[in-house]
Write a protein that holds these residues in place. Sequence first.
Motif, short mmCIF file in Angstrom:
data_model
loop_
_atom_site.label_atom_id
_atom_site.label_comp_id
_atom_site.label_asym_id
_atom_site.label_seq_id
_atom_site.Cartn_x
_atom_site.Cartn_y
_atom_site.Cartn_z
N LEU A 11 20.94 -1.92 -14.77
CA LEU A 11 20.99 -2.25 -13.35
C LEU A 11 20.10 -1.29 -12.56
O LEU A 11 19.34 -1.71 -11.68
N GLY A 12 20.16 -0.01 -12.88
CA GLY A 12 19.28 0.97 -12.25
C GLY A 12 17.82 0.74 -12.61
O GLY A 12 16.92 0.92 -11.79
N TYR A 19 10.28 -0.47 -7.77
CA TYR A 19 9.44 0.60 -7.22
C TYR A 19 8.17 0.76 -8.05
O TYR A 19 7.07 0.89 -7.51
N LEU A 20 8.31 0.77 -9.36
CA LEU A 20 7.17 0.97 -10.25
C LEU A 20 6.20 -0.21 -10.22
O LEU A 20 5.00 -0.04 -10.44
N GLU A 21 6.73 -1.39 -9.96
CA GLU A 21 5.88 -2.59 -9.91
C GLU A 21 4.85 -2.50 -8.79
O GLU A 21 3.75 -3.03 -8.90
N ARG A 22 5.18 -1.79 -7.74
CA ARG A 22 4.23 -1.64 -6.62
C ARG A 22 3.02 -0.81 -7.04
O ARG A 22 1.98 -0.88 -6.40
N SER A 23 3.16 -0.04 -8.11
CA SER A 23 2.03 0.74 -8.64
C SER A 23 1.39 0.04 -9.83
O SER A 23 0.64 0.66 -10.58
N ASP A 24 1.73 -1.22 -10.03
CA ASP A 24 1.21 -2.02 -11.15
C ASP A 24 1.50 -1.39 -12.51
O ASP A 24 0.68 -1.44 -13.42
N VAL A 41 18.59 7.11 -13.41
CA VAL A 41 18.63 5.66 -13.41
C VAL A 41 20.06 5.15 -13.60
O VAL A 41 20.49 4.20 -12.94
N ILE A 42 20.83 5.81 -14.46
CA ILE A 42 22.23 5.43 -14.65
C ILE A 42 23.03 5.68 -13.38
O ILE A 42 23.86 4.85 -12.98
N VAL A 68 16.15 2.04 -1.34
CA VAL A 68 15.77 3.22 -0.56
C VAL A 68 15.96 4.49 -1.39
O VAL A 68 15.10 5.38 -1.40
N VAL A 69 17.08 4.58 -2.11
CA VAL A 69 17.35 5.77 -2.91
C VAL A 69 16.30 5.94 -4.01
O VAL A 69 15.79 7.04 -4.23
N VAL A 70 15.98 4.85 -4.71
CA VAL A 70 14.96 4.93 -5.76
C VAL A 70 13.62 5.36 -5.18
O VAL A 70 12.93 6.21 -5.74
N THR A 71 13.24 4.79 -4.06
CA THR A 71 11.96 5.13 -3.45
C THR A 71 11.91 6.61 -3.08
O THR A 71 10.93 7.30 -3.40
#
Length: 102
Positions: A11-12, A19-24, A41-42, A68-71
């Motif tokens: 889930l995390g 978030y990582l997808e925005r950096s391809d 991530v957990i 927001v937290v991940v970013t």
Amino acid sequence: PLTFLIQCFFLGFVIADNYLERSDVPIVEALKICRSVAGLVIAIGLVTYILLLVPIVGAIIAPMVAGVVVTLLFFEYEGKGILEIPDPETDPHDQLDELSTT
């Protein structure tokens, strides 16, 4: 308990992959990055899971809070050198080719 932790990790991971997808970042590389910070991530997955238990409101708030937290955390980890996220200017297909040849 182990199954619950695995569920929280994935889930995390889904949220972190956004978030990582925005950096391809390719999915294989994203999984490697998330494994390097598995505890984080957990924890994100756990908080999201708990928020999703709240009827109706949880489904609206949980993705926003988790995103927001991940970013914020990944941005801070990148600045400290804990995470190395590939430059979005590089071709992600080149990275996949490198992974398949190793």
